[in-house]
Write an enzyme that holds these catalytic residues in place. Sequence first.
Site, mmCIF file in Angstrom:
data_model
loop_
_atom_site.group_PDB
_atom_site.id
_atom_site.type_symbol
_atom_site.label_atom_id
_atom_site.label_comp_id
_atom_site.label_asym_id
_atom_site.label_seq_id
_atom_site.Cartn_x
_atom_site.Cartn_y
_atom_site.Cartn_z
ATOM 1 N N GLU A 160 0.836 -1.217 0.000
ATOM 2 C CA GLU A 160 0.000 0.000 0.000
ATOM 3 C C GLU A 160 0.865 1.260 0.000
ATOM 4 O OE1 GLU A 160 -3.001 0.179 -0.705
ATOM 5 O OE2 GLU A 160 -3.588 -1.916 -0.479
ATOM 6 N N ALA A 491 2.467 14.619 18.600
ATOM 7 C CA ALA A 491 3.864 14.817 18.192
ATOM 8 C C ALA A 491 3.945 15.993 17.235
ATOM 9 C CB ALA A 491 4.393 13.558 17.513
ATOM 10 N N VAL A 493 6.292 16.196 15.070
ATOM 11 C CA VAL A 493 7.129 15.681 13.990
ATOM 12 C C VAL A 493 6.274 14.794 13.103
ATOM 13 C CG1 VAL A 493 9.126 14.262 13.409
ATOM 14 C CG2 VAL A 493 9.207 15.774 15.399
ATOM 15 N N TYR A 494 6.339 15.003 11.794
ATOM 16 C CA TYR A 494 5.559 14.207 10.854
ATOM 17 C C TYR A 494 6.118 12.782 10.785
ATOM 18 C CZ TYR A 494 2.942 12.973 6.682
ATOM 19 O OH TYR A 494 2.083 12.369 5.800
#
Length: 633
Positions: A160, A491, A493-494
């Site tokens: 995916e 978070a 942060v990605y």
Amino acid sequence: MNPLKATIPITAVEWSDKYFRLPEGSSQIAGAWVTQPLQVALLNMMTNDSIRLLAIKKSARLGYTKMMVAALLYLAEHKKRSAVVYQPVDDESDAFVVDEVDPVIEEMPIIQRIFPDWNVKSENNKVSKKVMIGSTIDFRGATAPGNYRRLTKQVLIGDEVNAWPLEVGKKGKGEGNPIKLALQRLKGASFPKAIFGTTPTVAGNSHISNILEDCDLVFRFYLPCPHCGTEQVLEFGERDGELKEYGLLWDDTQSTTEKKSRTAHYKCVNTSECGQSFHYSDLTKMELAGKWIAEDLTWTKDGLQFFTEHGYRTQPPKNVGIEINALYSLNLDGWGEIVAEWLKAKGKPANERSFINTVLGQDYEDKSSEKLDDEILFERREKYKAQVPERAVFLTGGIDSQRNRYELFVWGWGPNDEKWLVDKQIIMGDYDKESTLKLVDKAINKTYKRANGTEMTVARWCWDTGGIDPDIVNKRSKKHGLFRVIPIKGANVYGKPIANFPLKRNKNGVYHTEIGTDTAKDLLYLHMENDPLDPASEPDGLMHLPINDDICDKFTCQQLASERLIEKSVSGKKVLRWDNEGRRNEALDCLVYALAALRISTSRFGINLNELAKTPSTGGSSSNIDIEAIGAG
């Protein structure tokens, strides 16, 4: 003399037909695997050493996941190849192992012989790693940069891939395209093999389309007309609202969708000389005679031997692309199923997109944006037969903290992330007043009834600490159970995991958990595209909303659909990020928190929704047992 024994080489199809097993629960038909005509070339290409990269742009209903698992185990057992399998996020990677890999190994003695720890949990048998004799398989999510480091493999499987981020890494310090990072794992391998597969999504943001552009050749499955023998790719018969002269067609003069679907037939592409129709009952015979043909007319029938246009043997291309749709599926009730699904989706943009992606296996040309229309969600609401619908076997909740109120949403869960909104409570008052918090206590312990009268409590809550004094939530976590009410914060942060639950308490004595909100939204917005009112929709990931304005009114739907992917500049690069652009989004945030609570339950506390679903009448007691175990912990 045993070390001198040589294994007689067999193909992946031969091996799978002899050894591969489909377990109860994770397969529609359990028992011995039988490779279908469509699957022969695909499974052999997955394991053909001459093919270094295989990219499959596909629809659903083709048995791709089972083929992928069969190829993975064949390469481990028969060719002693070590592999890494990447899913979009860590949580989906864990679910893939629990739902697809472990049950298969339990049915396969040939794998058990090379996997001494197959039936015990150990350092050699985890959801993230399987250490076998002669090979090792690692399982990772595709969002965290660290998941691409310190791995050297001979086989890479990316599942995916269109749900993978466009880049990985911290804001302001991106590490690049995840496809390229994953391919680095194969450097130095003697027989490197990369397999990428996915259902398409939106044109312009498609990893699989980009990979196909770089392939040497792209193959499509050509079937001979049973009347004239003309080889043709199966295509859908409607384009831009008009029925074509050929393709999958139906009698559009019929009065109802059901009557129209009963007339489904396929008209030969050779309209001038043939123009006759054939039917779904002809499909198996046609596929047995079919060929996979590329744009330069190179062709193969079995994925092992390749031929030129004139029938001469030729070397397989190193980088192979595949495009295939659900019209070829032998797992349907008939082509009428596809016709009915389209007629029900027609005129509803989100449903049309789902059909184009999952049935036709094509990218959706999005002429507006990625925003999900809240009016569509509102129209999809359903009447529940009870507070907790039958297939919802586990309850989790999310609590959003505001200075003047707390908002609580309860979600019920079934296998594979099918979800039902069960309750919404908004508690007004100063966030730090004991009188307000006592009302929150009452909401946390509220019970919900199933149709059979049994009661369920919410097994686990995630409570947001952002914007308020975190110590308030810390104290409530200690009061209700450290593992039942979990303080959280999103978070910044990605690409973080949906729930990074710690192994130890923090200095405040609680299990403060970081939530990967962007990762969760990537997944949830994909889920929201599917229509729960469409009988043809797969249950995986479906989101159900009740026709009850106290729980789900238009404002709630607006909040669930409040965010969209917008283009931002990060370190000079254009990236897509979720942003509510000032709109209220408490309902969406609480859904993210409830999903995090579910992931903590399944990954850290052994909750198995498939097992609970086998005895749904005991769902309430299962949730209570979980709470008691938490208290004991």
